[in-house]
Design an enzyme around this catalytic site. Sequence first.
Site, PDB file in Angstrom:
ATOM      1  CB  CYS A 166      69.195  35.383   2.668  1.00 62.46           C
ATOM      2  SG  CYS A 166      69.050  37.163   2.802  1.00 62.46           S
ATOM      3  CD  GLN A 194      62.262  30.176   7.913  1.00 61.69           C
ATOM      4  OE1 GLN A 194      61.064  29.940   7.899  1.00 61.69           O
ATOM      5  NE2 GLN A 194      62.750  31.403   7.819  1.00 61.69           N
ATOM      6  CG  ASP A 241      69.389  28.113  10.780  1.00 63.87           C
ATOM      7  OD1 ASP A 241      68.513  28.561  11.548  1.00 63.87           O
ATOM      8  OD2 ASP A 241      69.662  28.641   9.681  1.00 63.87           O
ATOM      9  CG  HIS A 273      69.406  32.184   5.681  1.00 71.09           C
ATOM     10  ND1 HIS A 273      70.324  33.169   5.973  1.00 71.09           N
ATOM     11  CD2 HIS A 273      68.222  32.826   5.491  1.00 71.09           C
ATOM     12  CE1 HIS A 273      69.725  34.347   5.967  1.00 71.09           C
ATOM     13  NE2 HIS A 273      68.445  34.165   5.666  1.00 71.09           N
ATOM     14  CE  LYS A 284      63.679  34.309  10.182  1.00 67.85           C
ATOM     15  NZ  LYS A 284      63.464  34.720   8.799  1.00 67.85           N
TER      16      LYS A 284
END
Length: 604
Positions: free
Chosen positions: A555, A394, A391, A314, A417
């Site tokens: 993004c 997700q 990260d 991202h 999220k």
Amino acid sequence: MEPFSSDLIAQIATKLFREGAHTPEPSPPNRPSTPGVPMGTIRERLPTQPGVPSAPMSPSAPHSLHGISASSLPTNANVPHSLVSEAPVAVTQAAPASAGSISNFNAAPSAQQYANQQYANQQYAPSSSSPASSQFATPRRAAPMTQDGLQRFVHGVRTQAPVRRDDCLGGEPNGFATAHNGTGGIPLANSGPLNVQSVRKDFPVLNQRVHGFPLAWLDNAATTQKPQVVIDAISHFYATDNSNIHRAAHSLAARATEAYEQSRQTVAAFLGARSDKDIVFARGTTEAINLVANTYGARYLKKGDEILLSMVEHHANIVPWQMIAKRKGAEIRVIPVNDRGEIIMDEYIRLLNPRTRIVSLTHASNSLGTILPVVEMTALAKRYGARVLIDGAQSVSHMPINVQAMGCDFFVFSGHKIFAPTGIGALYITEELHDVLPPWQGGGNMIKNVTFEKTTYSEAPAKFEAGTPNIADAVGLRAALEYVQRIGLGNIAAHEHALTENATQKLAAIPGLRIIGTAKEKVSVISFVLDGHSTEEIGKALDQAGIAVRSGHHCAQPSLRRFGVETTVRPSFSIYNTHEEVDRLVEVVQRIARGNSTAKRSFF
């Protein structure tokens, strides 16, 4: 009532102001070494660098985070075994809890757990009613405190009302269900089939029609909707407990402080962290990565150092590193992916070298859905002494996370999220970096003492949280994580996998449609393009049928350009989506493919 002694009042003041009503915790276990990685022939190809300590590599070690044996991890009362390992392994220290159970989720004292329930006035715990109507316990007005009651408060005596389970699951417990969520077939703890209709009742936003059709929210990779329990938690905080935290000697400040710090403890348990001191609240993933880039990166990067990123990152995990690399004279190197969108491990190994200072990886791609083998990649990076950031924006809502087992130095995610409010997220920082990292921002809350000549900073996590924090949304984040725990990550993963498999099969059969990203290990994201039709046209047509998807570059422009496209249509699935919604999605796309982009048709 007998008068309070001055000594007792002094003790209370000291506890509130100097110690923040902190309950001492037992000494944490030593941080585990990086989990072993089954390298096979890769191990033989990996160069051994002089002077670089090697992470232990065991041929018998599991490939995936979820296959790590719970018996190989340190015993930690703060971390339920359902979060440490989802594999059905024998645990001698404690019986494993199912992913659907949170009986021990808040067993350990929070950093700001107040002893006397009458003083605390309320518990941030769901009621025993169904989630659709569950409310946080109504504040119980305190009776006048006695001398004994205040003594109990000062010395940390606490009682904790149990958090009860709601009725989100249907059927009888059935042990385990295997889900395609990056575990390589490792079973996930499961408490029964997901009752999707019951779950849907928890989300008031779904009770609306868009252009005459029931809303089908298939834009979950961008943001998830909020259950009523989260909305109630935030409303309750503002209605009864709103105050700044940590430094006021009144009841609302005490309650607000307790709520905020209990939220920190909940995040620590959810991520499998050693302690709540490892958790820093931030606005979200983007701010958390910027914090790491501007603390660790600013202090330790130098000219000629290298930062490794994957092709599927991202922008939030690209741009901050570009900015700090330009300032420090470092270089960014990119790990390529194959035609399915999977990391090419040979190339990753080739890129690693003694100049590698930071490896920053998405756990799951927001554009392709690919789940990266972050345990293996972290272990490889550690052979060169590199620091690793994961990260989890997700991944956190789709699979169990245990940062200690993962071996990473930093883990970041955004609350929105995972059914929490926007504007709140968290950063995990490994204990060994607490003292060496400098503060990023300056202001109140992150200091011990300030003069015009010198400032002494607080210890972590306070020194990374300047100013008034987002207290109410931290409370909402706690409610969201507890909601997920009640339902069970195994149940969530199995349901989302079934939706993704169904949608992939039906969409792939449409003439002219190409799915971008076909990795074997994926979260519930599908990106596609359709010959002769722009992604914007498809997105608008779906909206006319009440179906919300994302169309654009998400993004993540470099990842899409790797496949020769600038934009895709991206439906993404979550806990409240149904197979009927998948059928609606497929029917509209089929009509577009046949040359009829008009979606005005009744599906019911």
